[in-house]
Design an enzyme around this catalytic site. Structure first.
Site, PDB file in Angstrom:
ATOM      1  N   ASP A   7       0.869  -1.168   0.000  1.00  0.00           N
ATOM      2  CA  ASP A   7       0.000   0.000   0.000  1.00  0.00           C
ATOM      3  C   ASP A   7       0.919   1.234   0.000  1.00  0.00           C
ATOM      4  O   ASP A   7       2.113   1.122   0.307  1.00  0.00           O
ATOM      5  CB  ASP A   7      -0.887  -0.036   1.256  1.00  0.00           C
ATOM      6  CG  ASP A   7      -1.773   1.192   1.373  1.00  0.00           C
ATOM      7  OD1 ASP A   7      -2.338   1.605   0.343  1.00  0.00           O
ATOM      8  OD2 ASP A   7      -1.886   1.734   2.493  1.00  0.00           O
ATOM      9  N   ASP A   9      -0.061   5.078   1.012  1.00  0.00           N
ATOM     10  CA  ASP A   9      -0.246   6.020   2.121  1.00  0.00           C
ATOM     11  C   ASP A   9      -0.283   5.278   3.459  1.00  0.00           C
ATOM     12  O   ASP A   9      -1.075   4.359   3.648  1.00  0.00           O
ATOM     13  CB  ASP A   9      -1.535   6.824   1.929  1.00  0.00           C
ATOM     14  CG  ASP A   9      -1.528   7.615   0.623  1.00  0.00           C
ATOM     15  OD1 ASP A   9      -0.440   8.014   0.177  1.00  0.00           O
ATOM     16  OD2 ASP A   9      -2.620   7.817   0.048  1.00  0.00           O
TER      17      ASP A   9
HETATM   18 MG    MG Z   1      -2.873   3.148   3.580  1.00  0.00          MG
END
Ligand code: MG
Ligand code: ZN
Length: 185
Positions: A7, A9
């Protein structure tokens, strides 16, 4: 081929409730890019799968998203890290697309593009439940980091079976690369 799916962020860069809308707002988490470089050195190809509903909501456009990713690639290169590809879902939640996590669409696309089954122990790292759910459904081994939304995610519980928890991406990579060494005589 060794592949790992991250992922963005809250895993690679600091997250923001107000979305990451410009390159200036994209700030790497300490040690994350160096951790990616260590994965590369160990033969891993590193791919990002990220929900970016800010596009669908009109908070920023594709040009801006590209500029943000250019900053990420540049910052990675500066420490010898290479992010092979960035897969993103630009849709808002009510668009009902197949790519927005927790749906596994991006993971299935990665599997197709790289010609690799994710069920052979491909690791995915996320800070939100939906990251882990999407990866788990696609066959990945889920790892939760406590950066970004990770602490809250851990508190809420309901993680996919077998989820491993580490303080941050550097901690995950420490663990992965400590795998037993094969001894041949
Ligand atoms: Mg995230
Ligand atoms: Zn989508």
């Amino acid at each position: 081929m060794k592949l790992i799916i991250l992922d963005r962020d809250g895993v690679i860069n600091h997250d923001s409730e107000a979305f990451i809308k410009s390159p200036a707002e994209w700030i790497p988490i300490k040690g994350s890019l160096e951790a990616i470089a260590r994965l590369n050195q160990a033969g891993y190809r590193v791919v990002v799968a990220t929900n970016q509903s800010g596009v669908g909501r009109g908070l920023f456009d594709m040009m801006m998203l590209n500029a943000i990713h250019q900053k990420m690639h540049n910052a990675a290169q500066q420490v010898g890290a290479d992010i092979d590809a960035v897969f993103f879902c630009p849709h808002a939640a009510d668009d009902n697309c197949d790519c927005r996590k927790p749906k596994p669409g991006m993971f299935n696309e990665i599997s197709r593009r790289f010609g690799i089954s994710l069920r052979g122990g491909v690791i995915t790292v996320g800070d939100s439940l939906r990251d882990l759910q999407a990866g788990f459904v696609a066959g990945c081994a889920p790892y939760l980091v406590l950066t970004g939304k990770g602490e809250k995610t851990l508190e809420k519980g309901g993680l996919p079976p077998g989820t491993l928890v580490y303080p941050d991406l550097a901690g995950v990579v420490d663990f992965i690369l400590k795998a037993p060494v094969e001894v041949s005589v």
